[in-house]
Design a protein around this motif. Sequence first.
Motif, PDB file in Angstrom:
ATOM      1  N   GLY A  58      -0.467   3.101  21.944  1.00 27.95           N
ATOM      2  CA  GLY A  58       0.967   2.835  21.984  1.00 27.95           C
ATOM      3  C   GLY A  58       1.418   1.732  21.050  1.00 27.95           C
ATOM      4  N   ILE A  59       0.566   1.349  20.112  1.00 27.05           N
ATOM      5  CA  ILE A  59       0.903   0.287  19.160  1.00 27.05           C
ATOM      6  C   ILE A  59       1.668   0.906  17.989  1.00 27.05           C
ATOM      7  N   VAL A  60       2.752   0.263  17.582  1.00 21.65           N
ATOM      8  CA  VAL A  60       3.516   0.714  16.414  1.00 21.65           C
ATOM      9  C   VAL A  60       3.398  -0.361  15.336  1.00 21.65           C
ATOM     10  N   PRO A  61       2.411  -0.241  14.452  1.00 21.16           N
ATOM     11  CA  PRO A  61       2.254  -1.255  13.406  1.00 21.16           C
ATOM     12  C   PRO A  61       3.366  -1.146  12.370  1.00 21.16           C
ATOM     13  N   SER A  62       3.579  -2.223  11.636  1.00 18.86           N
ATOM     14  CA  SER A  62       4.558  -2.168  10.553  1.00 18.86           C
ATOM     15  C   SER A  62       3.952  -1.566   9.299  1.00 18.86           C
ATOM     16  N   ALA A  63       2.648  -1.412   9.269  1.00 18.29           N
ATOM     17  CA  ALA A  63       1.952  -0.675   8.209  1.00 18.29           C
ATOM     18  C   ALA A  63       0.567  -0.344   8.730  1.00 18.29           C
ATOM     19  N   LEU A  64       0.050   0.804   8.313  1.00 15.22           N
ATOM     20  CA  LEU A  64      -1.327   1.176   8.619  1.00 15.22           C
ATOM     21  C   LEU A  64      -1.802   2.079   7.485  1.00 15.22           C
ATOM     22  N   GLU A  65      -2.508   1.483   6.531  1.00 10.16           N
ATOM     23  CA  GLU A  65      -2.847   2.143   5.273  1.00 10.16           C
ATOM     24  C   GLU A  65      -4.350   2.327   5.137  1.00 10.16           C
ATOM     25  N   LEU A  66      -4.734   3.451   4.559  1.00 11.68           N
ATOM     26  CA  LEU A  66      -6.142   3.762   4.324  1.00 11.68           C
ATOM     27  C   LEU A  66      -6.392   3.898   2.833  1.00 11.68           C
ATOM     28  N   LEU A  67      -7.514   3.379   2.381  1.00 11.43           N
ATOM     29  CA  LEU A  67      -7.996   3.691   1.040  1.00 11.43           C
ATOM     30  C   LEU A  67      -9.504   3.724   1.064  1.00 11.43           C
ATOM     31  N   ASP A  68     -10.067   4.655   0.270  1.00  7.40           N
ATOM     32  CA  ASP A  68     -11.518   4.813   0.291  1.00  7.40           C
ATOM     33  C   ASP A  68     -12.158   4.048  -0.860  1.00  7.40           C
ATOM     34  N   ARG A  69     -13.491   4.123  -0.927  1.00  8.54           N
ATOM     35  CA  ARG A  69     -14.234   3.330  -1.911  1.00  8.54           C
ATOM     36  C   ARG A  69     -13.917   3.741  -3.333  1.00  8.54           C
ATOM     37  N   HIS A  70     -13.565   5.033  -3.557  1.00 10.08           N
ATOM     38  CA  HIS A  70     -13.192   5.460  -4.901  1.00 10.08           C
ATOM     39  C   HIS A  70     -11.954   4.702  -5.378  1.00 10.08           C
ATOM     40  N   CYS A  71     -11.000   4.514  -4.477  1.00 10.01           N
ATOM     41  CA  CYS A  71      -9.769   3.800  -4.827  1.00 10.01           C
ATOM     42  C   CYS A  71     -10.043   2.330  -5.112  1.00 10.01           C
ATOM     43  N   LEU A  72     -10.806   1.683  -4.207  1.00 13.22           N
ATOM     44  CA  LEU A  72     -11.098   0.262  -4.409  1.00 13.22           C
ATOM     45  C   LEU A  72     -11.858   0.033  -5.706  1.00 13.22           C
ATOM     46  N   LYS A  73     -12.829   0.892  -5.974  1.00 12.91           N
ATOM     47  CA  LYS A  73     -13.630   0.746  -7.191  1.00 12.91           C
ATOM     48  C   LYS A  73     -12.753   0.902  -8.427  1.00 12.91           C
ATOM     49  N   ALA A  74     -11.849   1.883  -8.402  1.00 12.99           N
ATOM     50  CA  ALA A  74     -10.978   2.109  -9.556  1.00 12.99           C
ATOM     51  C   ALA A  74     -10.053   0.922  -9.791  1.00 12.99           C
ATOM     52  N   VAL A  75      -9.498   0.355  -8.702  1.00 12.06           N
ATOM     53  CA  VAL A  75      -8.621  -0.801  -8.851  1.00 12.06           C
ATOM     54  C   VAL A  75      -9.398  -1.996  -9.376  1.00 12.06           C
ATOM     55  N   ASP A  76     -10.595  -2.216  -8.843  1.00 18.21           N
ATOM     56  CA  ASP A  76     -11.411  -3.347  -9.275  1.00 18.21           C
ATOM     57  C   ASP A  76     -11.773  -3.250 -10.755  1.00 18.21           C
TER      58      ASP A  76
END
Length: 485
Positions: free
Chosen positions: A254-272
Amino acid sequence: MRGARGQERWSAAVPKPNAADGIPADKVITDPDSLGRYAHDEAEWAPAGQPLAVVRPQDTEEVRAVVAYCVEHRIPVIPRGAGTGLSGGANAVDGAVILSFEDMNRILRIDPVERVAVVQPGVVNDDLRAACAEQGLWYPPDPASSPWSTIGGNTATNAGGMCCVKYGVTRDYVLGLEVVNGLGETVRVGRQTAKGVAGYDLCGLFVGSEGTLGVITEITVKLRGARPAERTVAGFFDSVVAAGDAVSRVTAAGIVPSALELLDRHCLKAVDEWKNMGLSADANAILLGRVDTPGAAGDAEAEAVRACFAEAGAAWAEVSTDQAEADALFQARRLAYPALERLGPVLTEDVVVPRSRVPQMLARIEEIAGAHDVLIANIAHAGDGNLHPLIITEPGDDAARARAQLAFEDILDAAISFGGTVTGEHGVGLLKMGGMDREVGPVNLAMQRAVKAALDPHGILNPGKVVVSGAPLAHRTARPTAEVR
């Protein structure tokens, strides 16, 4: 008559517009070398034709004059914001006039008492947010493209964003519109008051219509008070499926966060590799949650989110005490798409499933990637079930491109099979028309085509997009034969 590159030429039958038509010559671009950058949006895989001209109007009357001219000569009209779309919705067809709103970029009014703003369509999202913040107000819709995308484009696609899990999407904030319809008439729909139910909700109809029903020339949006301070919760997971399970647990609690985002290792690696932000983590998926409930209740809510992450098997989950680090993680989320684009052509998905089905959908996406031998990176507005699988191919690899297109359609069908939809915020455009047909069915589609015919009887407004009759475009993909589980 058409030129060597398929561009329709001005002729006696279709004379070049001039001041007598209400279209100043200095607003019309016809140089072929200049037209190319207006011919398509950022959906690299969507086809685009050669426009006849680009017009850069400065006010509603100039827009009306362009549409009236195009009605008279039966020339397609395609509205364009910043060109940040990811579905081909602003792509040209041969012989079209592109209406670019880059010069209609004024914030006309911010009313701190009524908490509304009135803007032209070319206003950039972040510019409006900054202007509102100066008066202690907040415009919530925040697509990842907010530093570049325009309010007109956001309205045309009903854009979402990171905070929309709690605060809603663009449609929830648009109160009224000024529109030029398919007959070249200017009309106002909606309202500027807090409430109003006079007749059909034509304003809501235009939001998300992708320029196929009318050309938006002014937007009235409602505002909120200044945004509360947020607490950030981060969790590292061994798989995207486990991260998806954490999303389901947050919802079930029942929690309503103001954001809840997912990113996988491919995304993190590309950004890095692109920005050298030092964010690489020994995890296959990261969930970034935020809560903005004030005081001790907010502390308890953040801890509850952390507990959900831990219960789902997070290898590490903590409430952040380092605001700079937390902001850097969310900045990485915003940079994920352009970072992945550096690796090769990206075919972008935008499916939504019920939040309880997020784990199964993420698992199905992994199966589809393996079945078609393609790389799929995952980012998501996970809190509202809006997933963005990004299918990446090597430049020039036609076989991989064909496999990616099959995977794309399989993902659409998987979302439908889980009770979801083929697009949550990017729009149907060109890329999702086949999927939309399969989702809504023939009776629903016939009703939508009837609306299109009523408001655009000559078929000139962004033709060939969303609800075209039949399947006249080569990219309109048939249903794949692959089984959907």
